[in-house]
Design a protein around this motif. Structure first.
Motif, short mmCIF file in Angstrom:
data_model
loop_
_atom_site.label_atom_id
_atom_site.label_comp_id
_atom_site.label_asym_id
_atom_site.label_seq_id
_atom_site.Cartn_x
_atom_site.Cartn_y
_atom_site.Cartn_z
N TYR A 1 0.99 -1.26 -0.21
CA TYR A 1 -0.20 0.04 0.28
C TYR A 1 0.99 1.12 -0.06
O TYR A 1 1.95 1.61 0.80
N VAL A 2 0.78 2.30 -1.01
CA VAL A 2 1.56 3.28 -1.13
C VAL A 2 0.79 4.64 -1.25
O VAL A 2 -0.32 4.52 -1.87
N THR A 3 0.96 5.55 -0.78
CA THR A 3 0.29 6.67 -0.78
C THR A 3 0.99 7.93 -1.16
O THR A 3 2.17 8.13 -0.77
N THR A 4 0.52 8.96 -1.71
CA THR A 4 0.90 10.40 -1.96
C THR A 4 0.44 11.10 -0.76
O THR A 4 -0.53 10.62 -0.10
N PRO A 5 0.82 12.35 -0.60
CA PRO A 5 -0.03 13.13 0.20
C PRO A 5 -1.35 13.35 -0.45
O PRO A 5 -1.38 13.23 -1.64
#
Length: 367
Positions: free
Chosen positions: A54-58
């Motif tokens: 699971y990867v997120t940007t702001p």
């Protein structure tokens, strides 16, 4: 290089595959050197017992249109997401927009629009930018969505029920532009365009005002030792190394309790505090919970939340590496596996901003 995870490969065939695949166009934005290092990092950091990622940007603030700096975060996250898919992982990639707070309230008023219409218009610009650049996010979160409000209300109630949120008086410096409370050591003297003496944030240069009001406080001071233990036990938790050291340095200083609400008479554009209609939840507590919202919180979120990785710009490191982990510790939730930090694109030697835009000349990535 300013990015810790622009990474590298098992071999030239993997690089060739990424370069040739038409579905992987965002990686072409990165230099060949960075692509090679990106692949090597991703290859050497596989999770052997969990095939989820699971990867997120702001989530991006919608007080104005997007610029190259926002796209940069999204391209980096997209590269990591796509490579994990190539490795056979089930990968979730989240981005979106942060739509509450005093800056949004003021920007909507200046534009002559109601806040939700204003937010929707700007959020669509971010979506259009990501679509035109083939960013392959799997979830686009807006903090004005009902699913997010439900997650924030639940998260607040958990902290409140544990005695970690209490009502008190707050007095100190506040930057509306940064949506941030500052300690006296973070404030300096300056002069505005009319020659009037003002106080400014030493980090951002934005004007600050002295604020005194009754609101809710989070017992941030109670988590200093736990945060230090987490970082010292996980030296790769914040990357690259110099940003890890910056967080450790911050934790050597006093860590006062954090104001986590504003009086609704002053800030009405936000989520009301559960059980207190006269207070609005502080925009950063609201915004940070978006990562949990996308994971499915408060219901079946463990599958994704146990494998979370954040990509952030260096200007919001303190919120992600101190406030956010403290909130999570308080709620009894796992901490992010890694916080990857990148530096800023600059225009004429100044950090790129929505007001400066991105004219395309004199651009560089500033460490």
């Amino acid at each position: 290089m300013s990015l810790p995870f622009l990474f590298a490969t098992r071999g030239s065939r993997a690089v060739h595959r990424l370069q040739q695949s038409p579905c992987l166009s965002p990686i072409s934005v990165l230099s060949r050197y960075k692509r090679v290092h990106f692949l090597r990092y991703a290859s050497s950091h596989q999770c052997k017992d969990n095939r989820n990622h699971y990867v997120t940007t702001p989530i991006f603030y919608v007080n104005a249109s997007p610029h190259l700096g926002h796209l940069y975060s999204a391209v980096i996250a997209d590269c990591l997401h796509r490579y994990k898919l190539l490795q056979g992982f089930r990968s979730k990639f989240a981005t979106g927009t942060d739509e509450h707070g005093l800056k949004i309230q003021q920007a909507a008023e200046a534009a002559g629009k109601d806040p939700l219409t204003f937010c929707t218009d700007v959020s669509e610009r971010f979506k259009n930018l990501f679509s035109s650049c083939n960013i392959s996010y799997t979830d686009y979160i807006r903090t004005t969505e009902q699913r997010h409000r439900s997650a924030v209300e639940h998260f607040w109630s958990v902290l409140r029920n544990k005695g970690l949120i209490y009502k008190g008086s707050y007095e100190g410096w506040y930057s509306t532009q940064d949506e941030s409370f500052l300690m006296p050591s973070q404030v300096g003297d300056a002069m505005d365009s009319s020659g009037k003496d003002i106080k400014v944030s030493l980090e951002s240069g934005h004007k600050v005002e002295w604020m005194k009001e009754e609101n809710y406080m989070f017992r941030l001071s109670a988590f200093r030792s736990q945060l230090l233990s987490w970082l010292r036990g996980n030296p790769g938790a914040v990357q690259p190394e110099r940003f890890y050291q910056a967080v450790l340095h911050w934790l050597q200083e006093d860590l006062p309790d954090l104001s986590v609400s504003r009086q609704r008479s002053r800030l009405h554009w936000g989520i009301p505090v559960p059980g207190d209609a006269e207070q609005t939840i502080y925009v950063w507590l609201d915004a940070l919970v978006n990562y949990l919202t996308v994971a499915g919180y408060p219901n079946s979120h463990e599958q994704w939340w146990n494998v979370a990785h954040h990509i952030v710009g260096k200007d919001i490191l303190k919120f992600h590496a101190i406030y956010w982990p403290a909130f999570l510790l308080g709620a009894g939730l796992p901490l992010p596996q890694t916080i990857y930090v990148h530096s800023h694109w600059t225009v004429g030697g100044k950090k790129m901003s929505k007001s400066l835009g991105c004219p395309g000349l004199g651009l560089r990535l500033h460490r």
